[in-house]
Scaffold this motif. Structure first.
Motif, PDB file in Angstrom:
ATOM      1  N   LEU A 171       9.847   1.966  -4.299  1.00 54.48           N
ATOM      2  CA  LEU A 171       9.119   3.660  -5.301  1.00 54.48           C
ATOM      3  C   LEU A 171       9.496   3.888  -6.184  1.00 54.48           C
ATOM      4  O   LEU A 171      10.481   3.973  -6.532  1.00 54.48           O
ATOM      5  CB  LEU A 171       9.785   4.660  -3.778  1.00 54.48           C
ATOM      6  N   ILE A 172       8.557   4.314  -6.832  1.00 57.18           N
ATOM      7  CA  ILE A 172       9.137   4.379  -8.601  1.00 57.18           C
ATOM      8  C   ILE A 172       8.237   6.383  -8.541  1.00 57.18           C
ATOM      9  O   ILE A 172       7.030   6.398  -8.395  1.00 57.18           O
ATOM     10  CB  ILE A 172       7.923   4.003  -9.181  1.00 57.18           C
ATOM     11  N   GLY A 222       4.429   5.584  -7.232  1.00 60.77           N
ATOM     12  CA  GLY A 222       4.048   4.273  -7.506  1.00 60.77           C
ATOM     13  C   GLY A 222       4.714   3.193  -6.387  1.00 60.77           C
ATOM     14  O   GLY A 222       6.223   4.059  -6.160  1.00 60.77           O
ATOM     15  N   VAL A 223       4.457   2.250  -6.308  1.00 60.93           N
ATOM     16  CA  VAL A 223       5.441   1.114  -5.567  1.00 60.93           C
ATOM     17  C   VAL A 223       4.956   0.113  -6.084  1.00 60.93           C
ATOM     18  O   VAL A 223       3.775  -0.154  -6.248  1.00 60.93           O
ATOM     19  CB  VAL A 223       5.407   1.560  -4.212  1.00 60.93           C
ATOM     20  N   VAL A 266       0.815  -1.317  -0.040  1.00 64.74           N
ATOM     21  CA  VAL A 266      -0.126  -0.272  -0.249  1.00 64.74           C
ATOM     22  C   VAL A 266       1.241   1.019   0.065  1.00 64.74           C
ATOM     23  O   VAL A 266       2.179   1.431   0.631  1.00 64.74           O
ATOM     24  CB  VAL A 266      -0.994  -0.004   1.540  1.00 64.74           C
ATOM     25  N   LEU A 267       0.788   2.551  -0.988  1.00 60.81           N
ATOM     26  CA  LEU A 267       1.254   3.372  -1.180  1.00 60.81           C
ATOM     27  C   LEU A 267       0.139   4.353  -0.551  1.00 60.81           C
ATOM     28  O   LEU A 267      -0.407   4.746  -0.575  1.00 60.81           O
ATOM     29  CB  LEU A 267       1.723   3.460  -1.995  1.00 60.81           C
ATOM     30  N   ASP A 282       0.542  -0.534  -6.303  1.00 63.93           N
ATOM     31  CA  ASP A 282      -0.468   0.279  -6.236  1.00 63.93           C
ATOM     32  C   ASP A 282       0.474   1.856  -6.259  1.00 63.93           C
ATOM     33  O   ASP A 282       1.608   1.836  -6.591  1.00 63.93           O
ATOM     34  CB  ASP A 282      -0.568   0.741  -4.337  1.00 63.93           C
ATOM     35  N   GLU A 283      -0.614   2.690  -6.700  1.00 63.85           N
ATOM     36  CA  GLU A 283      -0.307   4.566  -7.220  1.00 63.85           C
ATOM     37  C   GLU A 283      -0.824   5.121  -6.303  1.00 63.85           C
ATOM     38  O   GLU A 283      -2.197   5.135  -6.058  1.00 63.85           O
ATOM     39  CB  GLU A 283      -0.460   4.638  -8.422  1.00 63.85           C
ATOM     40  N   HIS A 284      -0.188   6.182  -6.212  1.00 64.74           N
ATOM     41  CA  HIS A 284      -0.583   7.855  -6.031  1.00 64.74           C
ATOM     42  C   HIS A 284      -0.759   8.935  -6.067  1.00 64.74           C
ATOM     43  O   HIS A 284       1.047   9.374  -6.992  1.00 64.74           O
ATOM     44  CB  HIS A 284      -0.961   7.665  -4.489  1.00 64.74           C
TER      45      HIS A 284
END
Length: 154
Positions: free
Chosen positions: A73-74, A132-133, A38-39, A144-146
């Motif tokens: 982490l991206i 993103g992660v 989860v990010l 996941d992304e935010h």
């Protein structure tokens, strides 16, 4: 039996608090007993003016009962309203983006900062930082992304 029902938020009705949308992304498709990463990503302010520093913080959480491997982490994109690609004023070293393993319930935190420029202010609107992660759980990639959104003062 009386059951309390929680109102469902429509994406367009979601409030933004400190750059983090009130509605999370949908659940990941995963096989039984697979891990989930989860990010949680946001900014320290929801509105900024030229010269102000914004701190973006990413929390990467192993929200499962299994070990996650190769967690990283991206940074996806960071733009202003003029769709100019922006560079963070300070950010973790590239090697620090590779978190490695996260045990069940374990988390990691990384921060980025940005000083709002006059050019950003001329475009108005918002700054959007997308992260993103990704990681591996039992042979499957989990993601996941935010986005963190900061409005610019007029």
């Amino acid at each position: 039996m009386n059951r309390l029902r929680r109102p469902r938020l429509r994406p367009q009705a979601a409030a933004v608090l400190h750059g983090v949308a009130a509605v999370r992304s949908g659940p990941l498709a995963r096989k039984r007993h697979a891990g989930q990463v989860v990010l949680v990503y946001g900014a320290d302010k929801s509105v900024a003016a030229p010269g102000e520093t914004i701190i973006f913080t990413a929390w990467i959480i192993n929200d499962s009962k299994v070990l996650l491997r190769n967690v990283c982490l991206i940074p996806r994109s960071f733009t202003n309203e003029g769709m100019e690609s922006l560079d963070y004023t300070s950010k973790p070293h590239d090697g620090d983006l590779d978190i490695g393993m996260l045990s069940s319930g374990e988390s990691a935190m990384l921060s980025f900062s940005y000083v709002v420029s006059a050019s950003d202010h001329r475009h108005g609107g918002e700054l959007v930082s997308a992260m993103g992660v990704a990681g591996m759980s039992r042979g499957r990639v989990v993601r996941d992304e935010h986005d963190a959104i900061v409005a610019l003062k007029q």
